[in-house]
Design a protein around this motif. Structure first.
Motif, mmCIF file in Angstrom:
data_model
loop_
_atom_site.group_PDB
_atom_site.id
_atom_site.type_symbol
_atom_site.label_atom_id
_atom_site.label_comp_id
_atom_site.label_asym_id
_atom_site.label_seq_id
_atom_site.Cartn_x
_atom_site.Cartn_y
_atom_site.Cartn_z
ATOM 1 N N GLY A 1 31.978 25.737 45.910
ATOM 2 C CA GLY A 1 33.293 25.375 45.407
ATOM 3 C C GLY A 1 33.259 24.954 43.951
ATOM 4 O O GLY A 1 34.130 25.334 43.162
ATOM 5 N N ILE A 2 32.253 24.162 43.569
ATOM 6 C CA ILE A 2 32.152 23.713 42.175
ATOM 7 C C ILE A 2 31.920 24.897 41.242
ATOM 8 O O ILE A 2 32.580 25.043 40.209
ATOM 9 N N VAL A 3 30.976 25.744 41.606
ATOM 10 C CA VAL A 3 30.648 26.891 40.754
ATOM 11 C C VAL A 3 31.808 27.884 40.707
ATOM 12 O O VAL A 3 32.149 28.416 39.643
ATOM 13 N N LEU A 4 32.434 28.121 41.842
ATOM 14 C CA LEU A 4 33.560 29.052 41.887
ATOM 15 C C LEU A 4 34.723 28.542 41.048
ATOM 16 O O LEU A 4 35.362 29.309 40.316
ATOM 17 N N GLY A 5 35.011 27.247 41.145
ATOM 18 C CA GLY A 5 36.116 26.682 40.380
ATOM 19 C C GLY A 5 35.893 26.832 38.878
ATOM 20 O O GLY A 5 36.807 27.211 38.135
ATOM 21 N N GLY A 6 34.680 26.540 38.431
ATOM 22 C CA GLY A 6 34.383 26.688 37.007
ATOM 23 C C GLY A 6 34.439 28.131 36.548
ATOM 24 O O GLY A 6 34.941 28.432 35.453
ATOM 25 N N THR A 7 33.936 29.041 37.370
ATOM 26 C CA THR A 7 33.957 30.464 37.027
ATOM 27 C C THR A 7 35.382 30.999 37.004
ATOM 28 O O THR A 7 35.744 31.809 36.135
ATOM 29 N N MET A 8 36.204 30.536 37.934
ATOM 30 C CA MET A 8 37.610 30.943 37.973
ATOM 31 C C MET A 8 38.322 30.539 36.683
ATOM 32 O O MET A 8 39.015 31.355 36.064
ATOM 33 N N THR A 9 38.124 29.294 36.265
ATOM 34 C CA THR A 9 38.790 28.817 35.064
ATOM 35 C C THR A 9 38.328 29.580 33.824
ATOM 36 O O THR A 9 39.148 30.024 33.007
ATOM 37 N N ALA A 10 37.016 29.730 33.676
ATOM 38 C CA ALA A 10 36.487 30.420 32.499
ATOM 39 C C ALA A 10 36.945 31.877 32.461
ATOM 40 O O ALA A 10 37.315 32.395 31.400
ATOM 41 N N SER A 11 36.924 32.550 33.595
ATOM 42 C CA SER A 11 37.320 33.964 33.644
ATOM 43 C C SER A 11 38.800 34.136 33.330
ATOM 44 O O SER A 11 39.195 35.054 32.596
ATOM 45 N N ALA A 12 39.634 33.257 33.892
ATOM 46 C CA ALA A 12 41.068 33.350 33.647
ATOM 47 C C ALA A 12 41.389 33.079 32.179
ATOM 48 O O ALA A 12 42.188 33.790 31.559
ATOM 49 N N VAL A 13 40.753 32.051 31.610
ATOM 50 C CA VAL A 13 40.979 31.735 30.194
ATOM 51 C C VAL A 13 40.485 32.875 29.306
ATOM 52 O O VAL A 13 41.137 33.242 28.322
ATOM 53 N N ALA A 14 39.337 33.442 29.652
ATOM 54 C CA ALA A 14 38.793 34.547 28.863
ATOM 55 C C ALA A 14 39.744 35.738 28.869
ATOM 56 O O ALA A 14 40.014 36.341 27.819
ATOM 57 N N ALA A 15 40.250 36.102 30.042
ATOM 58 C CA ALA A 15 41.172 37.232 30.132
ATOM 59 C C ALA A 15 42.456 36.954 29.355
ATOM 60 O O ALA A 15 42.951 37.812 28.612
ATOM 61 N N ARG A 16 42.983 35.757 29.510
ATOM 62 C CA ARG A 16 44.244 35.417 28.843
ATOM 63 C C ARG A 16 44.096 35.418 27.325
ATOM 64 O O ARG A 16 44.922 36.000 26.611
ATOM 65 N N ARG A 17 43.055 34.798 26.829
ATOM 66 C CA ARG A 17 42.873 34.726 25.375
ATOM 67 C C ARG A 17 42.496 36.082 24.791
ATOM 68 O O ARG A 17 42.887 36.408 23.666
ATOM 69 N N ALA A 18 41.750 36.879 25.549
ATOM 70 C CA ALA A 18 41.412 38.216 25.070
ATOM 71 C C ALA A 18 42.661 39.076 24.958
ATOM 72 O O ALA A 18 42.855 39.798 23.964
ATOM 73 N N LEU A 19 43.533 39.000 25.953
ATOM 74 C CA LEU A 19 44.776 39.778 25.903
ATOM 75 C C LEU A 19 45.692 39.272 24.790
ATOM 76 O O LEU A 19 46.379 40.065 24.136
ATOM 77 N N ASP A 20 45.710 37.949 24.588
ATOM 78 C CA ASP A 20 46.497 37.405 23.477
ATOM 79 C C ASP A 20 45.988 37.942 22.142
ATOM 80 O O ASP A 20 46.773 38.299 21.256
ATOM 81 N N ALA A 21 44.663 37.981 21.993
ATOM 82 C CA ALA A 21 44.079 38.461 20.738
ATOM 83 C C ALA A 21 44.427 39.926 20.488
ATOM 84 O O ALA A 21 44.733 40.321 19.355
ATOM 85 N N LEU A 22 44.399 40.720 21.536
ATOM 86 C CA LEU A 22 44.739 42.135 21.370
ATOM 87 C C LEU A 22 46.196 42.313 20.957
ATOM 88 O O LEU A 22 46.523 43.214 20.176
ATOM 89 N N SER A 23 47.070 41.448 21.475
ATOM 90 C CA SER A 23 48.488 41.538 21.106
ATOM 91 C C SER A 23 48.712 41.090 19.669
ATOM 92 O O SER A 23 49.458 41.720 18.919
ATOM 93 N N GLN A 24 48.054 39.998 19.281
ATOM 94 C CA GLN A 24 48.266 39.427 17.960
ATOM 95 C C GLN A 24 47.594 40.239 16.857
ATOM 96 O O GLN A 24 48.032 40.201 15.703
ATOM 97 N N ARG A 25 46.538 40.946 17.209
ATOM 98 C CA ARG A 25 45.785 41.687 16.186
ATOM 99 C C ARG A 25 45.854 43.197 16.445
ATOM 100 O O ARG A 25 44.883 43.924 16.263
ATOM 101 N N ALA A 26 47.026 43.636 16.855
ATOM 102 C CA ALA A 26 47.206 45.052 17.178
ATOM 103 C C ALA A 26 46.956 45.939 15.965
ATOM 104 O O ALA A 26 46.441 47.056 16.087
ATOM 105 N N GLY A 27 47.313 45.446 14.788
ATOM 106 C CA GLY A 27 47.079 46.243 13.585
ATOM 107 C C GLY A 27 45.610 46.480 13.324
ATOM 108 O O GLY A 27 45.209 47.586 12.930
ATOM 109 N N GLU A 28 44.792 45.466 13.539
ATOM 110 C CA GLU A 28 43.352 45.626 13.355
ATOM 111 C C GLU A 28 42.774 46.602 14.374
ATOM 112 O O GLU A 28 41.879 47.392 14.058
#
Length: 274
Positions: free
Chosen positions: A127-154
């Motif tokens: 449970g501890i490891v899964l919870g941490g992995t869930m948070t990191a994976s969700a944040v990574a996906a969200r911030r990566a998608l945000d970066a692609l939207s914000q830096r579409a020109g690049e």
């Protein structure tokens, strides 16, 4: 507080109520938020933990029922990660990232004998490891998608220079992926100096041995590091390959409207725009 003293007392309930009400007051008066946010979260946590405690008291007595608990935990974590990622397409791939982290950690812990293959041992660690992995994976996906939207020109410029779609995306999302690991890295770096993590406190209260508590906490922190790195790495690969996207992340063919592409095309470094 000693491990032999009862934890569930009227005073504990009163203190929790006071803290929840104080949080509600500050959130409303200072942050102009809803007065119900903190109390409702506290009540929900209490009800969920009460229900889970009742189920675990029975489920952890047998291995097969413990495995069923792990399956339910993984399903809930997958749904939560998909929702938090704010992905519109491909959110169903996120369980692959969670599974990658768990596969790298749990078999190693159990097969080595460091964690006994019993429900009462495996379920908390899982449970501890899964919870941490869930948070990191969700944040990574969200911030990566945000970066692609914000830096579409690049992204368009990189494609215009003839770079592959995967490589172009990876150039943009590398930093957001690394940032998703920062909370656990900071926790590991400051453990014992700034914070006393939950596993340390729990073992210390249960056994009274600081050495055992430290050993368990180190095991948990290193397990989290490995699981989260693997999960975030898989998320990065999925986003880079276009498996996890948002509608506005779809890559359009490069056009002359992009000055970098236009300049590269005049130099013969980029293909002709379509």
């Amino acid at each position: 507080m000693r491990g032999t003293e009862p934890l569930l007392t009227p005073m504990l309930i009163i203190v929790c109520l006071v803290m929840a009400l104080a949080a509600a007051a500050v959130n409303r008066l200072v942050l102009n938020g809803s007065v119900w946010t903190a109390p409702s979260a506290a009540v929900r946590a209490a009800l969920q933990l009460a229900a889970v405690s009742t189920v675990l008291a029975v489920a952890l007595q047998r291995v097969w029922s413990s495995m069923l608990v792990l399956v339910v935990m993984f399903i809930v974590a997958s749904i939560t990660a998909a929702r938090r990622s704010q992905a519109r397409h491909g959110a169903g791939w996120l369980p692959v990232a969670l599974a990658a982290g768990m596969v790298m950690v749990i078999p190693l812990l159990t097969l080595s004998g460091v964690v006994p293959f019993t429900g009462v041992a495996v379920v908390p660690v899982f449970g501890i490891v899964l919870g941490g992995t869930m948070t990191a994976s969700a944040v990574a996906a969200r911030r990566a998608l945000d970066a692609l939207s914000q830096r579409a020109g690049e992204l368009e410029a990189a494609l215009g220079l003839g770079l592959s779609e995967r490589f172009s995306r990876m150039l943009i999302i590398e930093r957001p992926l690394s940032d998703a690991l920062l909370p656990n890295l900071d926790q590991a770096r400051t453990a014992g100096l700034v914070t006393l993590p939950g596993a340390f406190v729990g073992v210390l209260l249960a056994t009274g041995s600081a050495a055992q508590a430290a050993a368990v906490q180190v095991l948990v922190l290193v397990s989290l590091l490995l699981a989260q790195v693997c999960g975030v790495a898989v998320v990065g690969e999925l986003v880079a390959r276009g498996k996890i996207t948002r509608p506005n992340d779809a890559i359009a063919p490069p056009s002359d409207a992009n000055p970098i592409f236009a300049f590269a095309r005049r130099l013969g470094l980029a293909p002709t725009a379509r």
